[in-house]
Write a protein that holds these residues in place. Structure first.
Motif, PDB file in Angstrom:
ATOM      1  N   GLY A 172      -1.283   2.587  -2.274  1.00 44.91           N
ATOM      2  CA  GLY A 172      -2.450   3.100  -2.978  1.00 44.91           C
ATOM      3  C   GLY A 172      -2.730   2.357  -4.271  1.00 44.91           C
ATOM      4  O   GLY A 172      -3.892   2.201  -4.666  1.00 44.91           O
ATOM      5  N   ASP A 173      -1.676   1.898  -4.935  1.00 47.49           N
ATOM      6  CA  ASP A 173      -1.873   1.114  -6.156  1.00 47.49           C
ATOM      7  C   ASP A 173      -2.637  -0.164  -5.844  1.00 47.49           C
ATOM      8  O   ASP A 173      -3.510  -0.583  -6.609  1.00 47.49           O
ATOM      9  CB  ASP A 173      -0.528   0.766  -6.794  1.00 47.49           C
ATOM     10  CG  ASP A 173       0.207   1.990  -7.319  1.00 47.49           C
ATOM     11  OD1 ASP A 173      -0.453   3.007  -7.607  1.00 47.49           O
ATOM     12  OD2 ASP A 173       1.445   1.933  -7.431  1.00 47.49           O
ATOM     13  N   LEU A 174      -2.303  -0.795  -4.716  1.00 51.59           N
ATOM     14  CA  LEU A 174      -3.039  -1.997  -4.301  1.00 51.59           C
ATOM     15  C   LEU A 174      -4.471  -1.646  -3.929  1.00 51.59           C
ATOM     16  O   LEU A 174      -5.413  -2.370  -4.252  1.00 51.59           O
ATOM     17  CB  LEU A 174      -2.357  -2.648  -3.097  1.00 51.59           C
ATOM     18  CG  LEU A 174      -1.146  -3.534  -3.323  1.00 51.59           C
ATOM     19  CD1 LEU A 174      -0.719  -4.153  -1.990  1.00 51.59           C
ATOM     20  CD2 LEU A 174      -1.429  -4.636  -4.339  1.00 51.59           C
ATOM     21  N   ALA A 202     -10.802 -12.977  -0.749  1.00 56.43           N
ATOM     22  CA  ALA A 202     -11.184 -11.709  -0.122  1.00 56.43           C
ATOM     23  C   ALA A 202     -10.483 -11.536   1.223  1.00 56.43           C
ATOM     24  O   ALA A 202     -10.064 -10.429   1.580  1.00 56.43           O
ATOM     25  CB  ALA A 202     -12.694 -11.654   0.051  1.00 56.43           C
ATOM     26  N   GLN A 203     -10.345 -12.613   1.979  1.00 58.47           N
ATOM     27  CA  GLN A 203      -9.657 -12.539   3.268  1.00 58.47           C
ATOM     28  C   GLN A 203      -8.189 -12.196   3.093  1.00 58.47           C
ATOM     29  O   GLN A 203      -7.623 -11.396   3.853  1.00 58.47           O
ATOM     30  CB  GLN A 203      -9.821 -13.861   4.011  1.00 58.47           C
ATOM     31  CG  GLN A 203     -11.246 -14.103   4.506  1.00 58.47           C
ATOM     32  CD  GLN A 203     -11.458 -15.519   5.015  1.00 58.47           C
ATOM     33  OE1 GLN A 203     -10.735 -16.450   4.635  1.00 58.47           O
ATOM     34  NE2 GLN A 203     -12.451 -15.707   5.869  1.00 58.47           N
ATOM     35  N   LYS A 204      -7.544 -12.806   2.090  1.00 60.70           N
ATOM     36  CA  LYS A 204      -6.130 -12.507   1.831  1.00 60.70           C
ATOM     37  C   LYS A 204      -5.967 -11.048   1.389  1.00 60.70           C
ATOM     38  O   LYS A 204      -5.025 -10.367   1.795  1.00 60.70           O
ATOM     39  CB  LYS A 204      -5.584 -13.434   0.745  1.00 60.70           C
ATOM     40  CG  LYS A 204      -5.658 -14.923   1.070  1.00 60.70           C
ATOM     41  CD  LYS A 204      -4.747 -15.313   2.191  1.00 60.70           C
ATOM     42  CE  LYS A 204      -4.609 -16.830   2.315  1.00 60.70           C
ATOM     43  NZ  LYS A 204      -5.889 -17.511   2.583  1.00 60.70           N
ATOM     44  N   MET A 205      -6.882 -10.581   0.563  1.00 56.89           N
ATOM     45  CA  MET A 205      -6.829  -9.204   0.082  1.00 56.89           C
ATOM     46  C   MET A 205      -7.013  -8.228   1.245  1.00 56.89           C
ATOM     47  O   MET A 205      -6.267  -7.248   1.370  1.00 56.89           O
ATOM     48  CB  MET A 205      -7.905  -8.988  -0.973  1.00 56.89           C
ATOM     49  CG  MET A 205      -7.893  -7.624  -1.630  1.00 56.89           C
ATOM     50  SD  MET A 205      -9.110  -7.553  -2.980  1.00 56.89           S
ATOM     51  CE  MET A 205      -8.803  -5.902  -3.616  1.00 56.89           C
ATOM     52  N   ALA A 206      -7.977  -8.494   2.110  1.00 57.92           N
ATOM     53  CA  ALA A 206      -8.218  -7.619   3.255  1.00 57.92           C
ATOM     54  C   ALA A 206      -7.006  -7.587   4.182  1.00 57.92           C
ATOM     55  O   ALA A 206      -6.626  -6.522   4.692  1.00 57.92           O
ATOM     56  CB  ALA A 206      -9.461  -8.077   4.006  1.00 57.92           C
ATOM     57  N   TYR A 207      -6.395  -8.736   4.394  1.00 58.69           N
ATOM     58  CA  TYR A 207      -5.211  -8.794   5.255  1.00 58.69           C
ATOM     59  C   TYR A 207      -4.100  -7.905   4.692  1.00 58.69           C
ATOM     60  O   TYR A 207      -3.488  -7.104   5.430  1.00 58.69           O
ATOM     61  CB  TYR A 207      -4.724 -10.236   5.369  1.00 58.69           C
ATOM     62  CG  TYR A 207      -3.398 -10.368   6.074  1.00 58.69           C
ATOM     63  CD1 TYR A 207      -3.322 -10.356   7.465  1.00 58.69           C
ATOM     64  CD2 TYR A 207      -2.214 -10.497   5.352  1.00 58.69           C
ATOM     65  CE1 TYR A 207      -2.103 -10.469   8.120  1.00 58.69           C
ATOM     66  CE2 TYR A 207      -0.990 -10.606   6.000  1.00 58.69           C
ATOM     67  CZ  TYR A 207      -0.937 -10.590   7.376  1.00 58.69           C
ATOM     68  OH  TYR A 207       0.275 -10.690   8.010  1.00 58.69           O
ATOM     69  N   CYS A 208      -3.828  -8.046   3.402  1.00 58.34           N
ATOM     70  CA  CYS A 208      -2.748  -7.265   2.784  1.00 58.34           C
ATOM     71  C   CYS A 208      -3.052  -5.771   2.820  1.00 58.34           C
ATOM     72  O   CYS A 208      -2.181  -4.950   3.153  1.00 58.34           O
ATOM     73  CB  CYS A 208      -2.528  -7.719   1.343  1.00 58.34           C
ATOM     74  SG  CYS A 208      -1.833  -9.371   1.176  1.00 58.34           S
ATOM     75  N   LEU A 209      -4.276  -5.398   2.484  1.00 61.10           N
ATOM     76  CA  LEU A 209      -4.628  -3.979   2.442  1.00 61.10           C
ATOM     77  C   LEU A 209      -4.636  -3.355   3.835  1.00 61.10           C
ATOM     78  O   LEU A 209      -4.319  -2.175   4.000  1.00 61.10           O
ATOM     79  CB  LEU A 209      -5.987  -3.797   1.766  1.00 61.10           C
ATOM     80  CG  LEU A 209      -6.024  -4.148   0.274  1.00 61.10           C
ATOM     81  CD1 LEU A 209      -7.428  -3.964  -0.291  1.00 61.10           C
ATOM     82  CD2 LEU A 209      -5.026  -3.298  -0.513  1.00 61.10           C
ATOM     83  N   ARG A 210      -4.971  -4.147   4.842  1.00 66.37           N
ATOM     84  CA  ARG A 210      -4.910  -3.636   6.209  1.00 66.37           C
ATOM     85  C   ARG A 210      -3.460  -3.451   6.647  1.00 66.37           C
ATOM     86  O   ARG A 210      -3.121  -2.461   7.307  1.00 66.37           O
ATOM     87  CB  ARG A 210      -5.636  -4.586   7.153  1.00 66.37           C
ATOM     88  CG  ARG A 210      -5.739  -4.069   8.588  1.00 66.37           C
ATOM     89  CD  ARG A 210      -6.663  -4.937   9.427  1.00 66.37           C
ATOM     90  NE  ARG A 210      -6.174  -6.305   9.516  1.00 66.37           N
ATOM     91  CZ  ARG A 210      -5.275  -6.724  10.399  1.00 66.37           C
ATOM     92  NH1 ARG A 210      -4.729  -5.868  11.251  1.00 66.37           N
ATOM     93  NH2 ARG A 210      -4.897  -7.986  10.441  1.00 66.37           N
ATOM     94  N   ARG A 211      -2.592  -4.369   6.242  1.00 65.47           N
ATOM     95  CA  ARG A 211      -1.177  -4.269   6.620  1.00 65.47           C
ATOM     96  C   ARG A 211      -0.496  -3.042   6.013  1.00 65.47           C
ATOM     97  O   ARG A 211       0.428  -2.486   6.606  1.00 65.47           O
ATOM     98  CB  ARG A 211      -0.436  -5.542   6.197  1.00 65.47           C
ATOM     99  CG  ARG A 211      -0.735  -6.763   7.031  1.00 65.47           C
ATOM    100  CD  ARG A 211      -0.129  -6.664   8.432  1.00 65.47           C
ATOM    101  NE  ARG A 211       1.313  -6.491   8.404  1.00 65.47           N
ATOM    102  CZ  ARG A 211       2.179  -7.492   8.360  1.00 65.47           C
ATOM    103  NH1 ARG A 211       1.738  -8.750   8.353  1.00 65.47           N
ATOM    104  NH2 ARG A 211       3.476  -7.262   8.336  1.00 65.47           N
TER     105      ARG A 211
END
Length: 230
Positions: A172-174, A202-211
């Motif tokens: 949640g912090d992320l 943005a792609q790297k951020m989306a990948y991490c948040l999806r994981r």
């Protein structure tokens, strides 16, 4: 510190930025450079471990998984909110030059590295701290011109000051780093626009948040994946 000429290259095994952050974090009673479970840990204290990484997270993936399985661990990653470039003289008789870089780093840049192990944010033992810092980057002229350096190569990074520490200990912090003005369903292009960043970030951020379960993939818009907050 910033007014002095840099020390001779290769004089120290440890890079100055890493050493500076280690000194900044260390408290009385801490032990530094401790061998533990087959790895060397930067700072060992009773409450847990502190590891400082100024380079690629891919180099420490195994280390992070192994240590967080048994110990509370804080991983520190510095990002230059402000940077000064210190260029060593090309030839004898010339003077070194120093100027402030117009580039300003931002906390979201941590996602470029966090793609190596975003799932660790779901582990109770793991905390990520982003240190926004003022730093000095020392460069020398090598003559090996690349499109990004014009013949100047980085020699070392030096800590001037720690400006702010941002701590992330849960998914949640992320997720709180997502811009508030995102539409309910968004692509990485939408995310890049809201962040005013590159599509790659943005792609790297989306990948991490999806994981870590903070966003989920809900379909496609044209050739782009659609996401929404979980």
């Amino acid at each position: 510190m910033t007014g002095n000429s840099p020390h001779r290259i290769g004089e120290l095994n440890e890079q100055p930025l890493h050493a500076g952050l280690k000194n900044w974090y260390a408290r009385p009673g801490d032990r530094v450079e401790v061998s533990l479970d087959g790895f060397v840990v930067d700072i060992f204290r009773e409450e847990g471990l502190i590891e400082i990484q100024t380079g690629s997270f891919s180099n420490i993936k195994k280390k992070m998984h192994r240590l967080t399985a048994n110990y509370p661990l804080t991983l520190v990653y510095p990002i230059a909110a402000e940077k000064w470039l210190y260029k060593l003289a090309k030839e004898e008789g010339e003077e070194d030059r120093r100027r402030k870089s117009p580039k300003r780093g931002r906390v979201e840049e941590v996602f470029f590295e966090l793609v190596s192990f975003p799932e660790l944010l779901a582990e109770e033992n793991f905390t990520l701290e982003v240190a926004l810092i003022q730093e000095e980057e020392v460069r020398r002229f090598s003559g090996r011109k690349m499109w990004w350096n014009n013949g100047w190569e980085r020699v070392e990074r030096r800590l001037i000051e720690v400006v702010r520490i941002l701590s992330f200990s849960t998914p949640g912090d992320l997720g709180n780093l997502l811009p508030e003005d995102l539409p309910p369903e968004f692509t990485t292009r939408d995310l890049a626009g809201a962040l005013e960043s590159s599509r790659s970030l943005a792609q790297k951020m989306a990948y991490c948040l999806r994981r870590v379960g903070e966003i989920e993939q809900v379909g496609k818009r044209g050739r782009s994946y659609l996401y929404m907050r979980a």
